[in-house]
Scaffold this motif. Structure first.
Motif, mmCIF file in Angstrom:
data_model
loop_
_atom_site.group_PDB
_atom_site.id
_atom_site.type_symbol
_atom_site.label_atom_id
_atom_site.label_comp_id
_atom_site.label_asym_id
_atom_site.label_seq_id
_atom_site.Cartn_x
_atom_site.Cartn_y
_atom_site.Cartn_z
ATOM 1 N N LEU A 70 0.827 -1.209 0.000
ATOM 2 C CA LEU A 70 0.000 0.000 0.000
ATOM 3 C C LEU A 70 0.861 1.260 0.000
ATOM 4 C CD1 LEU A 70 -2.858 -1.147 2.371
ATOM 5 C CD2 LEU A 70 -2.929 -0.920 -0.116
ATOM 6 N N LYS A 71 1.983 1.240 0.687
ATOM 7 C CA LYS A 71 2.911 2.381 0.637
ATOM 8 C C LYS A 71 3.480 2.536 -0.768
ATOM 9 C CE LYS A 71 4.264 2.356 5.484
ATOM 10 N NZ LYS A 71 5.326 2.062 6.446
ATOM 11 N N TRP A 72 3.802 1.414 -1.408
ATOM 12 C CA TRP A 72 4.298 1.424 -2.789
ATOM 13 C C TRP A 72 3.277 2.083 -3.709
ATOM 14 C CZ3 TRP A 72 2.078 -1.422 -6.885
ATOM 15 C CH2 TRP A 72 2.807 -1.423 -8.081
ATOM 16 N N PHE A 73 2.006 1.708 -3.555
ATOM 17 C CA PHE A 73 0.960 2.286 -4.388
ATOM 18 C C PHE A 73 0.866 3.787 -4.172
ATOM 19 C CE2 PHE A 73 -3.276 3.897 -5.107
ATOM 20 C CZ PHE A 73 -3.535 3.467 -6.389
ATOM 21 N N ARG A 74 0.821 4.216 -2.924
ATOM 22 C CA ARG A 74 0.675 5.648 -2.634
ATOM 23 C C ARG A 74 1.886 6.424 -3.152
ATOM 24 N NH1 ARG A 74 -4.557 6.251 -2.601
ATOM 25 N NH2 ARG A 74 -5.590 5.330 -0.807
ATOM 26 N N LYS B 160 1.949 9.413 -6.491
ATOM 27 C CA LYS B 160 2.496 10.775 -6.472
ATOM 28 C C LYS B 160 3.010 11.224 -7.838
ATOM 29 C CE LYS B 160 3.801 10.464 -1.635
ATOM 30 N NZ LYS B 160 4.912 10.321 -0.687
ATOM 31 N N ASN B 161 3.178 10.285 -8.750
ATOM 32 C CA ASN B 161 3.666 10.607 -10.083
ATOM 33 C C ASN B 161 2.567 11.368 -10.836
ATOM 34 O OD1 ASN B 161 4.431 10.641 -12.782
ATOM 35 N ND2 ASN B 161 5.359 8.623 -12.702
ATOM 36 N N PRO B 162 2.804 12.646 -11.163
ATOM 37 C CA PRO B 162 1.759 13.450 -11.814
ATOM 38 C C PRO B 162 1.410 12.970 -13.221
ATOM 39 C CG PRO B 162 3.825 14.667 -11.714
ATOM 40 C CD PRO B 162 4.041 13.387 -10.953
#
Length: 120
Positions: free
Chosen positions: A83-87, A91-93
């Motif tokens: 889940l941290k990896w996903f979040r 962040k990549n715009p």
């Protein structure tokens, strides 16, 4: 998968009406043997496929399913890492995320909070 041959593949499916079915089957067979087996070999361990997908740094839309794999094997720490990896990926715009995926990931985050509170 990047190594997947997309010949005869249109709009997320193989058109069996417009293409010779034997040719489609042969292409799928080659794709599975030349590309798919690499993917499947990572499923030999409980969270191997989760690690593999995360190492590719793509396929973020699989996060809910990968979370479910972690939950199935009671791998709380790996689920948290996923889940941290996903979040972080989010962040990549340049990346676009569907509401369904975002809702599913949020639902999994809530599950994880509950899961972590009820450690045995």
């Amino acid at each position: 998968m990047e190594c997947w041959n997309h010949e005869l593949y249109e709009n997320s499916w193989y058109d069996l009406v417009n293409y010779d079915n034997n040719k489609v089957i042969e292409l799928l067979k080659k794709n599975l043997l030349n590309c798919g087996m690499e993917f499947f070999k990572h499923s030999e361990s409980e969270t191997g496929i989760v690690d593999y997908i995360m190492s590719l740094n793509s396929y973020y839309y699989l996060t809910p399913t990968l979370f479910d794999i972690c939950k199935m094997y009671d791998k709380r720490e790996k689920a948290n890492e996923l889940l941290k990896w996903f979040r972080n990926f989010q962040k990549n715009p340049e990346k676009k995320f569907s509401e369904d995926i975002l809702d599913s990931v949020t639902e999994r985050e809530n599950e994880l909070k509950n899961w972590l509170q009820h450690r045995v």
